[in-house]
Every structure is written in C-alpha cells, then in structure tokens.
Design a protein around this motif. Structure first.
Motif, PDB file in Angstrom:
ATOM      1  N   MET A   1       1.763  -0.410 -16.972  1.00 40.43           N
ATOM      2  CA  MET A   1       1.477   0.921 -16.503  1.00 40.43           C
ATOM      3  C   MET A   1       1.154   0.862 -15.024  1.00 40.43           C
ATOM      4  SD  MET A   1      -0.809   2.604 -19.437  1.00 40.43           S
ATOM      5  CE  MET A   1      -0.378   2.381 -21.116  1.00 40.43           C
ATOM      6  N   HIS A   2       1.557   1.892 -14.327  1.00 41.34           N
ATOM      7  CA  HIS A   2       1.346   1.912 -12.892  1.00 41.34           C
ATOM      8  C   HIS A   2       0.589   3.169 -12.477  1.00 41.34           C
ATOM      9  CE1 HIS A   2       4.773  -0.780 -13.381  1.00 41.34           C
ATOM     10  NE2 HIS A   2       4.362  -1.348 -12.267  1.00 41.34           N
ATOM     11  N   LYS A   3      -0.182   3.028 -11.460  1.00 45.64           N
ATOM     12  CA  LYS A   3      -0.854   4.162 -10.832  1.00 45.64           C
ATOM     13  C   LYS A   3      -0.449   4.158  -9.378  1.00 45.64           C
ATOM     14  CE  LYS A   3      -4.965   3.835 -13.696  1.00 45.64           C
ATOM     15  NZ  LYS A   3      -6.408   3.577 -13.694  1.00 45.64           N
ATOM     16  N   LEU A   4      -0.437   5.313  -8.773  1.00 49.50           N
ATOM     17  CA  LEU A   4      -0.084   5.401  -7.370  1.00 49.50           C
ATOM     18  C   LEU A   4      -1.348   5.386  -6.537  1.00 49.50           C
ATOM     19  CD1 LEU A   4       2.335   5.779  -5.536  1.00 49.50           C
ATOM     20  CD2 LEU A   4       1.960   8.218  -5.655  1.00 49.50           C
ATOM     21  N   LEU A   5      -1.381   4.523  -5.571  1.00 48.00           N
ATOM     22  CA  LEU A   5      -2.534   4.430  -4.690  1.00 48.00           C
ATOM     23  C   LEU A   5      -2.064   4.659  -3.269  1.00 48.00           C
ATOM     24  CD1 LEU A   5      -5.526   3.639  -4.194  1.00 48.00           C
ATOM     25  CD2 LEU A   5      -4.726   1.298  -3.944  1.00 48.00           C
ATOM     26  N   HIS A   6      -2.694   5.578  -2.602  1.00 47.42           N
ATOM     27  CA  HIS A   6      -2.367   5.861  -1.212  1.00 47.42           C
ATOM     28  C   HIS A   6      -3.415   5.202  -0.334  1.00 47.42           C
ATOM     29  CE1 HIS A   6       0.402   9.127  -2.305  1.00 47.42           C
ATOM     30  NE2 HIS A   6      -0.427   9.286  -3.306  1.00 47.42           N
ATOM     31  N   LEU A   7      -2.990   4.402   0.583  1.00 44.44           N
ATOM     32  CA  LEU A   7      -3.899   3.773   1.521  1.00 44.44           C
ATOM     33  C   LEU A   7      -3.470   4.144   2.922  1.00 44.44           C
ATOM     34  CD1 LEU A   7      -4.093   0.159   0.060  1.00 44.44           C
ATOM     35  CD2 LEU A   7      -5.742   1.985  -0.217  1.00 44.44           C
ATOM     36  N   GLN A   8      -4.415   4.476   3.751  1.00 47.49           N
ATOM     37  CA  GLN A   8      -4.081   4.783   5.128  1.00 47.49           C
ATOM     38  C   GLN A   8      -4.399   3.552   5.961  1.00 47.49           C
ATOM     39  OE1 GLN A   8      -5.652   8.441   6.551  1.00 47.49           O
ATOM     40  NE2 GLN A   8      -5.283   7.907   8.665  1.00 47.49           N
ATOM     41  N   TYR A   9      -3.442   3.065   6.703  1.00 42.90           N
ATOM     42  CA  TYR A   9      -3.627   1.879   7.524  1.00 42.90           C
ATOM     43  C   TYR A   9      -2.884   2.089   8.824  1.00 42.90           C
ATOM     44  CZ  TYR A   9      -3.390  -2.939   9.085  1.00 42.90           C
ATOM     45  OH  TYR A   9      -3.485  -4.087   9.822  1.00 42.90           O
ATOM     46  N   GLN A  10      -3.591   2.082   9.918  1.00 39.83           N
ATOM     47  CA  GLN A  10      -3.024   2.269  11.240  1.00 39.83           C
ATOM     48  C   GLN A  10      -2.091   3.473  11.269  1.00 39.83           C
ATOM     49  OE1 GLN A  10      -1.260  -1.384  12.481  1.00 39.83           O
ATOM     50  NE2 GLN A  10      -3.210  -2.423  12.705  1.00 39.83           N
ATOM     51  N   ASN A  11      -2.597   4.613  10.822  1.00 41.30           N
ATOM     52  CA  ASN A  11      -1.872   5.884  10.815  1.00 41.30           C
ATOM     53  C   ASN A  11      -0.564   5.845  10.035  1.00 41.30           C
ATOM     54  OD1 ASN A  11      -3.850   7.133  12.294  1.00 41.30           O
ATOM     55  ND2 ASN A  11      -2.938   6.564  14.240  1.00 41.30           N
ATOM     56  N   THR A  12      -0.461   4.959   9.082  1.00 41.49           N
ATOM     57  CA  THR A  12       0.723   4.871   8.234  1.00 41.49           C
ATOM     58  C   THR A  12       0.277   4.934   6.782  1.00 41.49           C
ATOM     59  OG1 THR A  12       1.757   3.416   9.836  1.00 41.49           O
ATOM     60  CG2 THR A  12       2.728   3.466   7.646  1.00 41.49           C
ATOM     61  N   VAL A  13       0.913   5.772   6.046  1.00 43.38           N
ATOM     62  CA  VAL A  13       0.588   5.813   4.627  1.00 43.38           C
ATOM     63  C   VAL A  13       1.403   4.718   3.954  1.00 43.38           C
ATOM     64  CG1 VAL A  13       0.702   7.170   2.508  1.00 43.38           C
ATOM     65  CG2 VAL A  13       0.161   8.273   4.659  1.00 43.38           C
ATOM     66  N   LEU A  17       1.996   0.051  -5.786  1.00 48.75           N
ATOM     67  CA  LEU A  17       1.892   0.244  -7.224  1.00 48.75           C
ATOM     68  C   LEU A  17       0.859  -0.735  -7.741  1.00 48.75           C
ATOM     69  CD1 LEU A  17       5.630   0.575  -8.238  1.00 48.75           C
ATOM     70  CD2 LEU A  17       3.930   2.373  -7.989  1.00 48.75           C
ATOM     71  N   ILE A  18      -0.093  -0.218  -8.476  1.00 47.29           N
ATOM     72  CA  ILE A  18      -1.124  -1.072  -9.044  1.00 47.29           C
ATOM     73  C   ILE A  18      -0.797  -1.280 -10.511  1.00 47.29           C
ATOM     74  CG2 ILE A  18      -3.570  -1.305  -9.553  1.00 47.29           C
ATOM     75  CD1 ILE A  18      -4.159   0.446  -7.221  1.00 47.29           C
ATOM     76  N   LYS A  19      -0.630  -2.520 -10.897  1.00 41.48           N
ATOM     77  CA  LYS A  19      -0.325  -2.830 -12.284  1.00 41.48           C
ATOM     78  C   LYS A  19      -1.592  -2.694 -13.118  1.00 41.48           C
ATOM     79  CE  LYS A  19       3.291  -5.889 -10.783  1.00 41.48           C
ATOM     80  NZ  LYS A  19       3.714  -7.246 -10.572  1.00 41.48           N
ATOM     81  N   LYS A  20      -1.429  -2.586 -14.400  1.00 38.48           N
ATOM     82  CA  LYS A  20      -2.561  -2.377 -15.302  1.00 38.48           C
ATOM     83  C   LYS A  20      -3.647  -3.422 -15.104  1.00 38.48           C
ATOM     84  CE  LYS A  20      -3.669  -1.346 -20.056  1.00 38.48           C
ATOM     85  NZ  LYS A  20      -3.167  -1.202 -21.395  1.00 38.48           N
ATOM     86  N   ASN A  21      -3.267  -4.650 -14.789  1.00 38.59           N
ATOM     87  CA  ASN A  21      -4.252  -5.712 -14.599  1.00 38.59           C
ATOM     88  C   ASN A  21      -4.860  -5.687 -13.192  1.00 38.59           C
ATOM     89  OD1 ASN A  21      -2.217  -6.715 -13.027  1.00 38.59           O
ATOM     90  ND2 ASN A  21      -1.879  -8.549 -14.232  1.00 38.59           N
ATOM     91  N   GLN A  22      -4.631  -4.608 -12.447  1.00 39.80           N
ATOM     92  CA  GLN A  22      -5.211  -4.370 -11.131  1.00 39.80           C
ATOM     93  C   GLN A  22      -4.680  -5.281 -10.036  1.00 39.80           C
ATOM     94  OE1 GLN A  22      -7.205  -1.616 -10.562  1.00 39.80           O
ATOM     95  NE2 GLN A  22      -6.576  -1.177 -12.645  1.00 39.80           N
ATOM     96  N   ASN A  23      -3.566  -5.935 -10.222  1.00 41.81           N
ATOM     97  CA  ASN A  23      -2.944  -6.714  -9.160  1.00 41.81           C
ATOM     98  C   ASN A  23      -2.133  -5.780  -8.281  1.00 41.81           C
ATOM     99  OD1 ASN A  23      -3.931  -9.178 -10.018  1.00 41.81           O
ATOM    100  ND2 ASN A  23      -2.225  -9.495 -11.411  1.00 41.81           N
ATOM    101  N   LEU A  24      -2.242  -5.937  -6.985  1.00 39.91           N
ATOM    102  CA  LEU A  24      -1.461  -5.136  -6.055  1.00 39.91           C
ATOM    103  C   LEU A  24      -0.073  -5.724  -5.891  1.00 39.91           C
ATOM    104  CD1 LEU A  24      -3.961  -4.495  -3.122  1.00 39.91           C
ATOM    105  CD2 LEU A  24      -3.130  -2.850  -4.783  1.00 39.91           C
ATOM    106  N   MET A  25       0.910  -4.869  -5.736  1.00 43.21           N
ATOM    107  CA  MET A  25       2.232  -5.326  -5.347  1.00 43.21           C
ATOM    108  C   MET A  25       2.203  -5.381  -3.829  1.00 43.21           C
ATOM    109  SD  MET A  25       6.020  -3.657  -5.794  1.00 43.21           S
ATOM    110  CE  MET A  25       6.469  -4.338  -7.371  1.00 43.21           C
ATOM    111  N   ASN A  26       2.254  -6.582  -3.268  1.00 42.68           N
ATOM    112  CA  ASN A  26       2.203  -6.702  -1.817  1.00 42.68           C
ATOM    113  C   ASN A  26       3.600  -6.557  -1.220  1.00 42.68           C
ATOM    114  OD1 ASN A  26       3.502  -9.227  -1.981  1.00 42.68           O
ATOM    115  ND2 ASN A  26       1.573 -10.337  -2.054  1.00 42.68           N
TER     116      ASN A  26
END
Length: 116
Positions: A1-13, A17-26
């Motif tokens: 399962m995936h959730k969408l996470l928006h992060l703002q970094y240096q004026n770029t969104v 995708l965060i996997k159910k086990n909370q690992n970030l897709m880098n």
C-alpha cells in the motif's frame, strides 16, 4: 500500500511513495523503477527524471502551471503575509508573504492510490 507524501525542499515539491513498512522510495530507486518500466538504461532514466524536474521548476518560476491529465497539476501559489507567534517568547511576529510550489493530484491518480 502506498501513501502520497509531499515534501517541500528548496522550493521544489518532491513526491515520494511511502510503502506500508514506512520505507521511502529514494531517487535512485525511482530511477531504477523508471528504467525497468520504460526499457531505458538507468542513465537515460536519470536524465529523463532530471529533465522533468528541471522543466517543472522552470515553468513554475515563470508563473506557469504544469498539468498532466490523469496525474496532477504543479503550480505556484502566493501565500499571504500573516501574523505568527514566536514559540519561545510568545511575541507576535509578521510572517512575510511568499510564493510556494503546490501539487494537486488528479482524479485518476487519486483513484489509483485509493484502491491501493
């Protein structure tokens, strides 16, 4: 399962995708996934991702929207000046107006995430 996470970094969104086990897709994992799905080499997939990010950033800097039907819209929004409070001193401060990048997911994208 995936959730969408928006992060703002240096004026770029940046979208992750965060996997159910909370690992970030880098970025490296995203490039690998793009290469596998498109048949491109990792080098070409990285160049495509960089070109996409650069193009979106350039458009937003120029006050344009980037609309990808079925995926979503990237745009800049002006955030009005407002009054805030310094948490240490409780003193009121003025937070200046600023322009921020925003991503709004499209209907098709929302439906896919919802179905998981």
């Amino acid at each position: 399962m995936h959730k969408l996470l928006h992060l703002q970094y240096q004026n770029t969104v940046l979208l992750f995708l965060i996997k159910k086990n909370q690992n970030l897709m880098n970025k490296a994992e995203l490039i690998t996934s793009m290469a596998e799905k498109s048949g491109l080499t990792k080098k070409d997939a990285e160049a495509a991702l960089k070109s996409f990010i650069d193009s979106v950033q350039e458009a937003l800097v120029n006050g344009e929207k980037v609309q990808l039907v079925g995926f979503g819209t990237f745009e800049s929004r002006e955030r009005a000046a407002r009054t805030g409070r310094n948490p240490r001193t409780k003193e009121e401060i003025t937070i200046p107006a600023t322009v921020v990048p925003v991503f709004k997911a499209g209907k098709e994208f929302k439906e896919k995430v919802e179905k998981k």
